[in-house]
Write a protein that holds these residues in place. Sequence first.
Motif, PDB file in Angstrom:
ATOM      1  N   ARG A   1      46.801  43.557  48.604  1.00  0.00           N
ATOM      2  CA  ARG A   1      45.389  43.158  48.440  1.00  0.00           C
ATOM      3  C   ARG A   1      44.643  44.157  47.569  1.00  0.00           C
ATOM      4  O   ARG A   1      43.849  43.776  46.701  1.00  0.00           O
ATOM      5  CB  ARG A   1      44.711  43.030  49.799  1.00  0.00           C
ATOM      6  N   GLU A   2      44.878  45.441  47.783  1.00  0.00           N
ATOM      7  CA  GLU A   2      44.200  46.482  47.006  1.00  0.00           C
ATOM      8  C   GLU A   2      44.580  46.399  45.530  1.00  0.00           C
ATOM      9  O   GLU A   2      43.726  46.502  44.650  1.00  0.00           O
ATOM     10  CB  GLU A   2      44.534  47.863  47.573  1.00  0.00           C
ATOM     11  N   LEU A   3      45.863  46.204  45.246  1.00  0.00           N
ATOM     12  CA  LEU A   3      46.304  46.114  43.855  1.00  0.00           C
ATOM     13  C   LEU A   3      45.711  44.870  43.183  1.00  0.00           C
ATOM     14  O   LEU A   3      45.225  44.942  42.048  1.00  0.00           O
ATOM     15  CB  LEU A   3      47.833  46.096  43.775  1.00  0.00           C
ATOM     16  N   ALA A   4      45.719  43.749  43.872  1.00  0.00           N
ATOM     17  CA  ALA A   4      45.138  42.526  43.310  1.00  0.00           C
ATOM     18  C   ALA A   4      43.651  42.714  43.042  1.00  0.00           C
ATOM     19  O   ALA A   4      43.131  42.269  42.005  1.00  0.00           O
ATOM     20  CB  ALA A   4      45.367  41.355  44.260  1.00  0.00           C
ATOM     21  N   LYS A   5      42.978  43.401  43.931  1.00  0.00           N
ATOM     22  CA  LYS A   5      41.540  43.661  43.755  1.00  0.00           C
ATOM     23  C   LYS A   5      41.291  44.534  42.530  1.00  0.00           C
ATOM     24  O   LYS A   5      40.348  44.300  41.769  1.00  0.00           O
ATOM     25  CB  LYS A   5      40.990  44.339  45.013  1.00  0.00           C
ATOM     26  N   ARG A   6      42.146  45.537  42.323  1.00  0.00           N
ATOM     27  CA  ARG A   6      41.975  46.404  41.147  1.00  0.00           C
ATOM     28  C   ARG A   6      42.196  45.629  39.855  1.00  0.00           C
ATOM     29  O   ARG A   6      41.510  45.859  38.853  1.00  0.00           O
ATOM     30  CB  ARG A   6      42.911  47.609  41.231  1.00  0.00           C
ATOM     31  N   VAL A   7      43.158  44.699  39.860  1.00  0.00           N
ATOM     32  CA  VAL A   7      43.395  43.875  38.667  1.00  0.00           C
ATOM     33  C   VAL A   7      42.193  42.969  38.424  1.00  0.00           C
ATOM     34  O   VAL A   7      41.708  42.856  37.291  1.00  0.00           O
ATOM     35  CB  VAL A   7      44.697  43.061  38.808  1.00  0.00           C
TER      36      VAL A   7
ATOM     37  N   TYR B   1      37.195  41.597  35.321  1.00  0.00           N
ATOM     38  CA  TYR B   1      35.752  41.367  35.295  1.00  0.00           C
ATOM     39  C   TYR B   1      35.018  42.376  34.420  1.00  0.00           C
ATOM     40  O   TYR B   1      33.912  42.104  33.957  1.00  0.00           O
ATOM     41  CB  TYR B   1      35.175  41.362  36.703  1.00  0.00           C
ATOM     42  N   LYS B   2      35.604  43.526  34.187  1.00  0.00           N
ATOM     43  CA  LYS B   2      34.973  44.528  33.326  1.00  0.00           C
ATOM     44  C   LYS B   2      35.041  44.140  31.855  1.00  0.00           C
ATOM     45  O   LYS B   2      34.373  44.742  31.025  1.00  0.00           O
ATOM     46  CB  LYS B   2      35.622  45.900  33.536  1.00  0.00           C
ATOM     47  N   GLN B   3      35.851  43.149  31.521  1.00  0.00           N
ATOM     48  CA  GLN B   3      35.941  42.665  30.146  1.00  0.00           C
ATOM     49  C   GLN B   3      34.730  41.772  29.880  1.00  0.00           C
ATOM     50  O   GLN B   3      34.683  40.626  30.326  1.00  0.00           O
ATOM     51  CB  GLN B   3      37.241  41.875  29.924  1.00  0.00           C
ATOM     52  N   LYS B   4      33.762  42.304  29.187  1.00  0.00           N
ATOM     53  CA  LYS B   4      32.486  41.604  28.968  1.00  0.00           C
ATOM     54  C   LYS B   4      32.675  40.389  28.058  1.00  0.00           C
ATOM     55  O   LYS B   4      33.526  40.372  27.176  1.00  0.00           O
ATOM     56  CB  LYS B   4      31.455  42.549  28.345  1.00  0.00           C
TER      57      LYS B   4
ATOM     58  N   GLN C   1      42.924  30.350  24.734  1.00  0.00           N
ATOM     59  CA  GLN C   1      44.239  30.992  24.751  1.00  0.00           C
ATOM     60  C   GLN C   1      44.123  32.510  24.640  1.00  0.00           C
ATOM     61  O   GLN C   1      44.902  33.246  25.241  1.00  0.00           O
ATOM     62  CB  GLN C   1      45.104  30.456  23.598  1.00  0.00           C
ATOM     63  N   ALA C   2      43.136  32.975  23.910  1.00  0.00           N
ATOM     64  CA  ALA C   2      42.965  34.422  23.739  1.00  0.00           C
ATOM     65  C   ALA C   2      42.751  35.122  25.080  1.00  0.00           C
ATOM     66  O   ALA C   2      43.181  36.269  25.267  1.00  0.00           O
ATOM     67  CB  ALA C   2      41.793  34.705  22.804  1.00  0.00           C
ATOM     68  N   GLN C   3      42.108  34.436  26.030  1.00  0.00           N
ATOM     69  CA  GLN C   3      41.889  35.032  27.342  1.00  0.00           C
ATOM     70  C   GLN C   3      43.196  35.177  28.123  1.00  0.00           C
ATOM     71  O   GLN C   3      43.346  36.103  28.910  1.00  0.00           O
ATOM     72  CB  GLN C   3      40.896  34.207  28.160  1.00  0.00           C
ATOM     73  N   ILE C   4      44.118  34.272  27.915  1.00  0.00           N
ATOM     74  CA  ILE C   4      45.415  34.372  28.592  1.00  0.00           C
ATOM     75  C   ILE C   4      46.119  35.654  28.150  1.00  0.00           C
ATOM     76  O   ILE C   4      46.601  36.427  28.974  1.00  0.00           O
ATOM     77  CB  ILE C   4      46.285  33.129  28.304  1.00  0.00           C
ATOM     78  N   ASP C   5      46.134  35.866  26.848  1.00  0.00           N
ATOM     79  CA  ASP C   5      46.776  37.065  26.307  1.00  0.00           C
ATOM     80  C   ASP C   5      46.065  38.335  26.775  1.00  0.00           C
ATOM     81  O   ASP C   5      46.710  39.306  27.176  1.00  0.00           O
ATOM     82  CB  ASP C   5      46.789  37.010  24.777  1.00  0.00           C
ATOM     83  N   LEU C   6      44.733  38.323  26.738  1.00  0.00           N
ATOM     84  CA  LEU C   6      43.954  39.483  27.159  1.00  0.00           C
ATOM     85  C   LEU C   6      44.168  39.782  28.645  1.00  0.00           C
ATOM     86  O   LEU C   6      44.340  40.933  29.035  1.00  0.00           O
ATOM     87  CB  LEU C   6      42.463  39.264  26.877  1.00  0.00           C
ATOM     88  N   ALA C   7      44.200  38.757  29.474  1.00  0.00           N
ATOM     89  CA  ALA C   7      44.388  38.953  30.912  1.00  0.00           C
ATOM     90  C   ALA C   7      45.722  39.634  31.201  1.00  0.00           C
ATOM     91  O   ALA C   7      45.796  40.546  32.042  1.00  0.00           O
ATOM     92  CB  ALA C   7      44.307  37.615  31.636  1.00  0.00           C
ATOM     93  N   GLY C   8      46.763  39.232  30.504  1.00  0.00           N
ATOM     94  CA  GLY C   8      48.068  39.866  30.698  1.00  0.00           C
ATOM     95  C   GLY C   8      48.052  41.334  30.316  1.00  0.00           C
ATOM     96  O   GLY C   8      48.581  42.178  31.049  1.00  0.00           O
ATOM     97  N   LYS C   9      47.417  41.644  29.200  1.00  0.00           N
ATOM     98  CA  LYS C   9      47.342  43.037  28.753  1.00  0.00           C
ATOM     99  C   LYS C   9      46.505  43.891  29.697  1.00  0.00           C
ATOM    100  O   LYS C   9      46.860  45.027  30.000  1.00  0.00           O
ATOM    101  CB  LYS C   9      46.776  43.102  27.336  1.00  0.00           C
ATOM    102  N   VAL C  10      45.392  43.334  30.155  1.00  0.00           N
ATOM    103  CA  VAL C  10      44.537  44.071  31.086  1.00  0.00           C
ATOM    104  C   VAL C  10      45.287  44.345  32.385  1.00  0.00           C
ATOM    105  O   VAL C  10      45.269  45.469  32.904  1.00  0.00           O
ATOM    106  CB  VAL C  10      43.220  43.306  31.355  1.00  0.00           C
TER     107      VAL C  10
END
Length: 117
Positions: free
Chosen positions: A48-54, A59-62, A87-96
């Motif tokens: 739960r803690e790790l999922a919360k940090r992700v 959410y910090k990605q404005k 699609q760009a958000q899919i790629d960004l989410a993986g990198k984040v």
Amino acid sequence: MKSMKTYVAAAITVSAVVATAPVVNAQETSAAASPTAPSSSSNRAANRELAKRVQTALYKQKGMDWSDVHAIARSGKIYLVGMVPKQAQIDLAGKVAEGVSGVTSVQNNLTVEEEGH
């Protein structure tokens, strides 16, 4: 007659000892393993803690819509599920997600939201 009672009593005693020996050994084995193995409740808390940090890192990605994105953690592996508008958000989410401390791998199951939904 007395020897028959003694024989029956001895048989019952031996049966009782033989029947309880596997149970006693099983209890000793699991008790010995408990101190070294993490409990399932501590694993769930760590997940739960790790999922919360992700989620927090996402959410910090404005300027991005993460409202339908969910991170699920299992022993360091992150599963990203949900829908995003581009699609760009899919790629960004993986990198984040990969950049979050404690993440060992990311399985990105995000999909692009269809028009009108």
